[in-house]
Design a protein around this motif. Structure first.
Motif, PDB file in Angstrom:
ATOM      1  N   TYR A 192       1.044  -1.199   0.075  1.00 42.95           N
ATOM      2  CA  TYR A 192      -0.007   0.055  -0.003  1.00 42.95           C
ATOM      3  C   TYR A 192       0.945   1.240   0.126  1.00 42.95           C
ATOM      4  O   TYR A 192       2.003   1.156   0.673  1.00 42.95           O
ATOM      5  CB  TYR A 192      -0.949  -0.023   1.229  1.00 42.95           C
ATOM      6  N   LEU A 243      -5.200   4.527   2.864  1.00 46.96           N
ATOM      7  CA  LEU A 243      -4.472   3.580   2.145  1.00 46.96           C
ATOM      8  C   LEU A 243      -4.934   3.246   0.900  1.00 46.96           C
ATOM      9  O   LEU A 243      -5.779   2.688   0.635  1.00 46.96           O
ATOM     10  CB  LEU A 243      -4.201   2.477   3.142  1.00 46.96           C
ATOM     11  N   LEU A 297      -4.014   0.364  -2.523  1.00 49.90           N
ATOM     12  CA  LEU A 297      -3.681  -0.830  -2.718  1.00 49.90           C
ATOM     13  C   LEU A 297      -2.780  -0.986  -4.029  1.00 49.90           C
ATOM     14  O   LEU A 297      -3.307  -0.317  -5.025  1.00 49.90           O
ATOM     15  CB  LEU A 297      -4.598  -2.057  -2.819  1.00 49.90           C
ATOM     16  N   TYR A 321      -0.685  -6.849  -4.857  1.00 46.70           N
ATOM     17  CA  TYR A 321      -0.996  -7.976  -3.897  1.00 46.70           C
ATOM     18  C   TYR A 321      -0.413  -9.190  -4.515  1.00 46.70           C
ATOM     19  O   TYR A 321      -0.092  -9.563  -5.772  1.00 46.70           O
ATOM     20  CB  TYR A 321      -2.440  -7.989  -3.550  1.00 46.70           C
ATOM     21  N   ASN A 342      -1.499 -13.399  -3.772  1.00 48.13           N
ATOM     22  CA  ASN A 342      -2.336 -14.316  -2.866  1.00 48.13           C
ATOM     23  C   ASN A 342      -1.426 -15.626  -2.515  1.00 48.13           C
ATOM     24  O   ASN A 342      -1.776 -16.148  -1.504  1.00 48.13           O
ATOM     25  CB  ASN A 342      -3.492 -14.883  -3.751  1.00 48.13           C
ATOM     26  N   GLY A 366      -3.387  -3.795  -8.022  1.00 44.99           N
ATOM     27  CA  GLY A 366      -4.309  -3.052  -7.138  1.00 44.99           C
ATOM     28  C   GLY A 366      -5.091  -1.801  -7.691  1.00 44.99           C
ATOM     29  O   GLY A 366      -5.234  -1.762  -8.831  1.00 44.99           O
ATOM     30  N   GLU A 367      -5.183  -0.986  -6.761  1.00 43.36           N
ATOM     31  CA  GLU A 367      -6.068   0.277  -7.267  1.00 43.36           C
ATOM     32  C   GLU A 367      -5.093   1.223  -7.957  1.00 43.36           C
ATOM     33  O   GLU A 367      -5.547   1.801  -8.823  1.00 43.36           O
ATOM     34  CB  GLU A 367      -6.398   0.930  -5.884  1.00 43.36           C
ATOM     35  N   GLY A 410      -6.824 -16.723  -2.007  1.00 37.11           N
ATOM     36  CA  GLY A 410      -7.777 -16.506  -2.825  1.00 37.11           C
ATOM     37  C   GLY A 410      -8.759 -15.424  -2.386  1.00 37.11           C
ATOM     38  O   GLY A 410      -9.821 -15.457  -3.155  1.00 37.11           O
ATOM     39  N   GLY A 411      -8.379 -14.324  -1.708  1.00 35.66           N
ATOM     40  CA  GLY A 411      -9.169 -13.358  -1.347  1.00 35.66           C
ATOM     41  C   GLY A 411      -8.661 -12.462  -0.402  1.00 35.66           C
ATOM     42  O   GLY A 411      -7.606 -12.918   0.325  1.00 35.66           O
ATOM     43  N   PHE A 412      -9.147 -11.340   0.121  1.00 33.48           N
ATOM     44  CA  PHE A 412      -8.658 -10.590   1.367  1.00 33.48           C
ATOM     45  C   PHE A 412      -9.851 -10.628   2.491  1.00 33.48           C
ATOM     46  O   PHE A 412     -10.223  -9.544   2.882  1.00 33.48           O
ATOM     47  CB  PHE A 412      -8.724  -9.136   0.381  1.00 33.48           C
ATOM     48  N   ARG A 413      -9.743 -11.882   3.159  1.00 30.34           N
ATOM     49  CA  ARG A 413     -10.926 -11.765   4.017  1.00 30.34           C
ATOM     50  C   ARG A 413     -10.301 -11.999   5.506  1.00 30.34           C
ATOM     51  O   ARG A 413     -11.059 -11.706   6.165  1.00 30.34           O
ATOM     52  CB  ARG A 413     -11.750 -13.179   3.835  1.00 30.34           C
ATOM     53  N   ASP A 414      -8.999 -11.993   5.449  1.00 34.78           N
ATOM     54  CA  ASP A 414      -8.446 -12.153   6.699  1.00 34.78           C
ATOM     55  C   ASP A 414      -7.610 -10.842   7.203  1.00 34.78           C
ATOM     56  O   ASP A 414      -7.334  -9.924   6.538  1.00 34.78           O
ATOM     57  CB  ASP A 414      -7.309 -13.137   6.793  1.00 34.78           C
ATOM     58  N   GLU A 415      -7.647 -10.921   8.568  1.00 36.56           N
ATOM     59  CA  GLU A 415      -6.731  -9.604   9.220  1.00 36.56           C
ATOM     60  C   GLU A 415      -5.450  -9.588   8.474  1.00 36.56           C
ATOM     61  O   GLU A 415      -4.580 -10.483   8.232  1.00 36.56           O
ATOM     62  CB  GLU A 415      -6.496  -9.916  10.281  1.00 36.56           C
ATOM     63  N   GLN A 416      -5.232  -8.312   8.298  1.00 32.24           N
ATOM     64  CA  GLN A 416      -3.843  -7.911   7.374  1.00 32.24           C
ATOM     65  C   GLN A 416      -2.927  -7.391   8.499  1.00 32.24           C
ATOM     66  O   GLN A 416      -3.327  -6.444   9.506  1.00 32.24           O
ATOM     67  CB  GLN A 416      -4.066  -6.974   6.420  1.00 32.24           C
ATOM     68  N   PHE A 452       0.488  -5.166   9.221  1.00 33.16           N
ATOM     69  CA  PHE A 452       1.122  -4.439   8.360  1.00 33.16           C
ATOM     70  C   PHE A 452       2.802  -4.256   9.090  1.00 33.16           C
ATOM     71  O   PHE A 452       2.948  -4.493  10.177  1.00 33.16           O
ATOM     72  CB  PHE A 452       0.505  -2.914   8.675  1.00 33.16           C
ATOM     73  N   TYR A 486     -16.488  -8.378   3.635  1.00 29.58           N
ATOM     74  CA  TYR A 486     -15.560  -8.259   4.701  1.00 29.58           C
ATOM     75  C   TYR A 486     -15.135  -6.854   4.980  1.00 29.58           C
ATOM     76  O   TYR A 486     -14.832  -6.122   4.017  1.00 29.58           O
ATOM     77  CB  TYR A 486     -14.379  -9.249   4.510  1.00 29.58           C
ATOM     78  N   TYR A 533      -9.331  -0.366  11.132  1.00 30.94           N
ATOM     79  CA  TYR A 533      -8.038  -0.432  11.383  1.00 30.94           C
ATOM     80  C   TYR A 533      -7.715   1.028  12.178  1.00 30.94           C
ATOM     81  O   TYR A 533      -8.197   2.133  11.871  1.00 30.94           O
ATOM     82  CB  TYR A 533      -6.847  -0.190  10.307  1.00 30.94           C
ATOM     83  N   ASN A 568     -10.244  -9.736  -6.551  1.00 33.49           N
ATOM     84  CA  ASN A 568      -9.068  -9.466  -5.537  1.00 33.49           C
ATOM     85  C   ASN A 568      -8.835  -7.912  -5.250  1.00 33.49           C
ATOM     86  O   ASN A 568      -7.951  -7.412  -6.102  1.00 33.49           O
ATOM     87  CB  ASN A 568      -7.899 -10.388  -5.472  1.00 33.49           C
TER      88      ASN A 568
END
Lengths: 115, 113
Positions: free
Chosen positions: A35, A43, A45, A48, A50, A58-59, A98-104, A106, B32, B36, B99
């Motif tokens: 980021y 922030l 992105l 990324y 996986n 990203g963006e 496979g995706g962005f579902r978990d705590e990141q 930093f 999700y 933060y 993603n």
């Protein structure tokens, strides 16, 4: 246990120079992210990954490239730096695939100034 | 793509009061929604998150609510303390196949003792 580390902490760079920001995690996380953080924009992105061997855009990917040769490392390269790339760069990682579902989680960030 | 808007950009409250930060998102497929906290000069750290199959989640003084129909979610901090002063970011993720993670622009919360 280091968690996630970044290097360098800060850097001043002349425009047109090539620069690689390093990111390493020892948590065996599958996913990693880069980021940039600019005042008033939050922030954003850049790229990324996986899992090792795969990357995605990203963006705001233009002007940046990444690689993911192994699980632990995720370097970000600016091929020819420009002043608009002056920012604080955060690397992050998460367990998920496979995706962005978990705590990141930093890293501490790299402050980059391009003159 | 997903667009996340966050309000207010700054918020000042008296110690002991409640603080509420609101976010809206545009992609109905988002499932999700993490929040933060970033203290000055530090890295962002997750404080709470919620998934689209849940309407509310609470962790001590912090709670998050999600309204999928209206596509907005909110962070609630009760009994605020000076150490709650920080910048708070909301975010929305998109399921596999698209993603990406979008963050709001942040809310600077100041808790006055």
């Amino acid at each position: 246990i280091a968690g996630i580390t970044q290097a360098p902490t800060s850097q001043i760079l002349a425009a047109g120079r090539r620069m690689t920001l390093r990111c390493t995690q020892d948590m065996r996380h599958n996913a990693m992210y880069w980021y940039r953080q600019d005042l008033g924009l939050g922030l954003r992105l850049i790229h990324y990954s996986n899992t090792a061997g795969t990357t995605g855009k990203g963006e705001v990917p233009d002007g940046y490239s990444v690689s993911r040769a192994n699980t632990d490392d995720f370097p970000l390269t600016l091929a020819s730096a420009v002043p608009s790339q002056t920012s604080v760069y955060f690397c992050a990682s998460s367990e998920g695939t496979g995706g962005f579902r978990d705590e990141q989680f930093f890293g501490p960030g790299t402050r980059l100034t391009v003159l | 793509g997903e667009n996340v808007e966050q309000h207010p950009s700054t918020l000042s409250v008296q110690e002991g009061d409640s603080a509420v930060i609101k976010c809206t998102y545009s992609d109905s497929a988002s499932n999700y929604f993490p929040w933060y906290k970033q203290e000055l000069g530090k890295r962002p750290q997750l404080i709470i998150d919620i998934r689209s199959n849940v309407g509310e989640k609470k962790d001590q003084r912090i709670a998050v609510t999600l309204n999928k129909t209206a596509k907005h979610f909110s962070l609630h901090i009760t009994e605020t303390q000076p150490e709650d002063s920080a910048v708070y970011f909301c975010a929305a993720s998109i399921p596999p196949g698209n993603n990406d993670m979008r963050f709001g622009a942040g809310t600077r919360l100041t808790v006055k003792p």
